[in-house]
Scaffold this active site. Structure first.
Site, PDB file in Angstrom:
ATOM      1  N   PHE A   1      -1.227  -0.834  -4.214  1.00  0.00           N
ATOM      2  CA  PHE A   1      -2.200   0.259  -4.307  1.00  0.00           C
ATOM      3  C   PHE A   1      -1.525   1.607  -4.199  1.00  0.00           C
ATOM      4  O   PHE A   1      -0.797   1.866  -3.227  1.00  0.00           O
ATOM      5  CB  PHE A   1      -3.223   0.161  -3.168  1.00  0.00           C
ATOM      6  CG  PHE A   1      -4.057  -1.085  -3.198  1.00  0.00           C
ATOM      7  CD1 PHE A   1      -3.766  -2.147  -2.359  1.00  0.00           C
ATOM      8  CD2 PHE A   1      -5.151  -1.177  -4.045  1.00  0.00           C
ATOM      9  CE1 PHE A   1      -4.537  -3.298  -2.369  1.00  0.00           C
ATOM     10  CE2 PHE A   1      -5.939  -2.324  -4.061  1.00  0.00           C
ATOM     11  CZ  PHE A   1      -5.632  -3.381  -3.235  1.00  0.00           C
TER      12      PHE A   1
ATOM     13  N   PHE B   1       0.836  -1.198   0.000  1.00  0.00           N
ATOM     14  CA  PHE B   1       0.000   0.000   0.000  1.00  0.00           C
ATOM     15  C   PHE B   1       0.866   1.240   0.000  1.00  0.00           C
ATOM     16  O   PHE B   1       1.857   1.314   0.731  1.00  0.00           O
ATOM     17  CB  PHE B   1      -0.829   0.083   1.290  1.00  0.00           C
ATOM     18  CG  PHE B   1      -1.778  -1.040   1.522  1.00  0.00           C
ATOM     19  CD1 PHE B   1      -1.361  -2.205   2.163  1.00  0.00           C
ATOM     20  CD2 PHE B   1      -3.110  -0.923   1.159  1.00  0.00           C
ATOM     21  CE1 PHE B   1      -2.247  -3.238   2.414  1.00  0.00           C
ATOM     22  CE2 PHE B   1      -4.008  -1.950   1.423  1.00  0.00           C
ATOM     23  CZ  PHE B   1      -3.573  -3.110   2.043  1.00  0.00           C
ATOM     24  N   ASP B   2       0.461   2.247  -0.720  1.00  0.00           N
ATOM     25  CA  ASP B   2       1.009   3.584  -0.551  1.00  0.00           C
ATOM     26  C   ASP B   2       0.360   4.126   0.721  1.00  0.00           C
ATOM     27  O   ASP B   2      -0.669   3.606   1.181  1.00  0.00           O
ATOM     28  CB  ASP B   2       0.650   4.438  -1.780  1.00  0.00           C
ATOM     29  CG  ASP B   2       0.997   5.906  -1.601  1.00  0.00           C
ATOM     30  OD1 ASP B   2       0.243   6.755  -2.084  1.00  0.00           O
ATOM     31  OD2 ASP B   2       2.032   6.200  -0.939  1.00  0.00           O
ATOM     32  N   GLY B   3       0.919   5.176   1.306  1.00  0.00           N
ATOM     33  CA  GLY B   3       0.375   5.718   2.543  1.00  0.00           C
ATOM     34  C   GLY B   3      -0.675   6.778   2.314  1.00  0.00           C
ATOM     35  O   GLY B   3      -1.881   6.548   2.469  1.00  0.00           O
TER      36      GLY B   3
END
Lengths: 364, 253
Positions: free
Chosen positions: A323, A206-208
């Site tokens: 993502f 995941f991106d943050g």
């Protein structure tokens, strides 16, 4: 977004809840007695439901061309003509196989468990294309027993009805609709080259900002620059960020991970999560970790890139899905063989490579 | 009335609200079937637009079982006021079955699960009474997908041999109606059709669903939407779908 599962107050009419329980008990009995001993799908209420579109599950590029060039009627007949020919795997195929692996492990540890992945085929396709889709699912022996072929209608109402935790599609409009309706969703992209992925462990990256977290900090970067951003993050280190569209999905993965930890399988856990963020650990990392902690969520690996490109790192991680909210990162990931999924949320949609899209349009 | 006419019978209890008290002059309040009749009218209008000499049309018969004389004239007047119903049949409970046969009724619709020998389907309450330009017909995939080999799962669900035999018979009886719906549906394209057909398999596996799709196709009906629930509750999906007619021969009581 996890409200979807908790909200039993929505649509059921009088007697609906007990009717559903009865339906469930009967289905359980039927599947338990099936001669083939196929594992039965879990209860939607406790499952982690992943809805995939037909174009993400299978490669339908050729078929799509028929639709675009010759129209809907010809497309449907084309699909019927090729009904016995299984479709080739699509971008979400490895992800689905990995979900199946996790389910197998969960069933070994919890034979009566209802907390499993439930994969639903959610497609806009006409039901006549359904036969080819079912034949293809049979060909690969995929664990998909539930599906929705909406014959052209929007899937959003059905996503809610199936209590979807994550929706994957190739159609960014539908993905956007889903996000606006509070359902975690992302537009899948096929990588430019094939990568060998783990067959024993599901890896989700995941991106943050604007994915797990809201885009509040990203707004500051875009509008006031990095220095203001660093200062703001330091000042607000102990104030949790607001949640983003994929937070609930991370939470759902965490719940399943805990089931393995409870059986002493932490070292051998078939689910691994990664945070891959452009933030730098020193100047803006603490807030992110503290936010996750305040939510009671764990992430297995947090990778702070301090602005470096994500592609090479993702190549090493080899996630089944990554993502990110920014197309720039999606493109970078895809070029190096990572299966990337775009989350169309937040301020990042108005920018391309750091410049405001409207301004770019004016210049040209 | 030719062989092609899709004769459907609706009880006047479903078209009008006969329970609440009425003042003598005003027409009766609308019931559950109202939305269905409106949708049927849209289909007929579109069919006639395609071909003026159209014989494949819906015909709706209003049935009154054991109605009082006062109610009869009230029903008559109200029906004229609201709708273009072709035929009225008032009969006793004993002659009900015969009346259905004599009128070549191909489908009997009711909001109650009545026990009749012609194919019967459930008339569903519509949440939104206004938007009625599409008639939605839902078929049970568990029944249509029923084959000799697949009756085991129904036994496991608790149905006995007699019930399963009845389901097989029901599947046979619905064929005529399904074929006519199929022919009607084919007069329109994939998009913008006033008739919309849905297949829903509640308990059966995806293979049962595939069998059902192929069976309907063999009967000439290409359904628009298909759902396979594998035991998931069907109420949330039905709430989104809002079919007018639900045919499952009482399987999902």
């Amino acid at each position: 977004m996890s409200e979807i599962k908790n909200n039993e107050a929505s649509p059921a009419p009088a007697g609906g809840a007990s009717g559903a329980e009865k339906d469930w008990a009967e289905a359980k009995a039927a599947f338990d007695n099936l001669k083939s001993k196929k594992p039965r799908p879990p209860k939607p209420h406790t499952a982690v439901t992943i809805a995939v579109s037909s174009r993400t599950l299978f490669n339908m590029v050729e078929e799509r061309k028929v639709w675009e060039q010759e129209g809907l009627e010809r497309y449907v007949s084309y699909q019927q003509e090729h009904e016995e020919q299984p479709l080739k795997p699509g971008a979400a195929f490895p992800f689905v196989k990995a979900l199946m692996t996790v389910n197998t492990r969960l069933r070994e540890l919890y034979p009566e468990g209802e907390e499993l992945f439930d994969i639903v085929l959610m497609t806009n396709n006409h039901a006549q294309v359904g036969v080819r889709l079912i034949n293809s699912i049979n060909h690969y022996d995929l664990l998909i027993e539930r599906f929705c072929m909406t014959g052209g209608k929007s899937p959003i109402g059905y996503l809610k009805a199936y209590m979807t935790n994550l929706y994957l599609s190739k159609d960014s409009d539908k993905v956007q609709e889903a996000i606006e309706a509070g359902i975690a969703a992302a537009t899948m992209f096929t990588p430019d080259m094939e990568t060998e992925l783990s067959e024993t462990q599901l890896r989700v990256a995941f991106d943050g900002d604007a994915v797990l977290f809201s885009d509040e900090s990203e707004i500051i970067v875009k509008q006031h620059g990095l220095d203001t951003f660093f200062e703001h993050e330091r000042k607000n280190e102990n104030k949790p960020l607001a949640q983003g569209p994929l937070k609930c999905f991370l939470e759902a993965l965490g719940k399943l991970q805990k089931k393995f930890y409870a059986k002493n399988e932490r070292l051998n856990c078939p689910i691994r999560t990664y945070l891959v963020t452009a933030r730098s650990a020193a100047s803006s990392g603490a807030r992110v970790l503290k936010t996750l902690r305040s939510w009671g969520l764990e992430i297995d690996e947090a990778l702070f890139l301090a602005g470096a490109p994500k592609g090479p790192l993702l190549q090493k991680i080899r996630p089944h899905i990554f993502f990110d909210d920014q197309m720039f990162h999606i493109e970078g990931a895809k070029e190096l063989g990572t299966i990337a999924a775009h989350v169309p949320y937040g301020i990042g949609q108005k920018y391309h490579k750091g410049k405001l899209i409207e301004q770019l349009a004016k210049k040209s | 009335q030719s062989d092609c006419t899709l004769v459907t019978a609706v009880s006047c209890h479903d078209i009008f609200d006969l329970q609440t008290g009425q003042s003598d002059s005003s027409p009766l309040a609308k019931g559950t079937a109202f939305a269905f009749i409106k949708a049927v009218q849209s289909v007929n209008e579109r069919l006639v637009k395609l071909s003026e000499k159209q014989t494949l049309l819906f015909e709706v018969i209003l049935l009154g079982k054991d109605c009082e004389e006062q109610a009869k004239s009230k029903i008559f007047d109200s029906a004229k006021y609201y709708l273009e119903i072709g035929k009225f049949c008032f009969c006793s409970k004993e002659k009900f079955e015969r009346t259905l046969q004599e009128n070549h009724v191909k489908l009997f619709l009711s909001s109650d699960r009545d026990d009749v020998h012609v194919p019967a389907a459930l008339l569903c309450q519509q949440a939104d009474q206004q938007v009625q330009n599409q008639l939605k017909v839902l078929f049970s995939g568990d029944l249509i997908g029923l084959t000799e080999d697949s009756t085991e799962y129904l036994k496991d669900l608790g149905f006995n041999d007699v019930q399963i035999h009845n389901f097989k018979a029901a599947k046979g009886r619905i064929q005529e109606f399904a074929m006519l719906i199929g022919e009607m549906r084919r007069r329109f394209g994939c998009e913008d059709s006033p008739l919309h057909t849905i297949l829903m398999t509640v308990w059966g596996s995806r293979d049962i669903c595939a069998t059902a799709l192929k069976t309907l196709r063999a009967w000439g009906l290409d359904v628009d939407e298909a759902f396979c629930l594998a035991g998931a509750p069907c109420t949330p999906i039905l709430t989104v779908l809002q079919p007018h007619i639900l045919w499952d021969d009482g399987l999902h009581n």
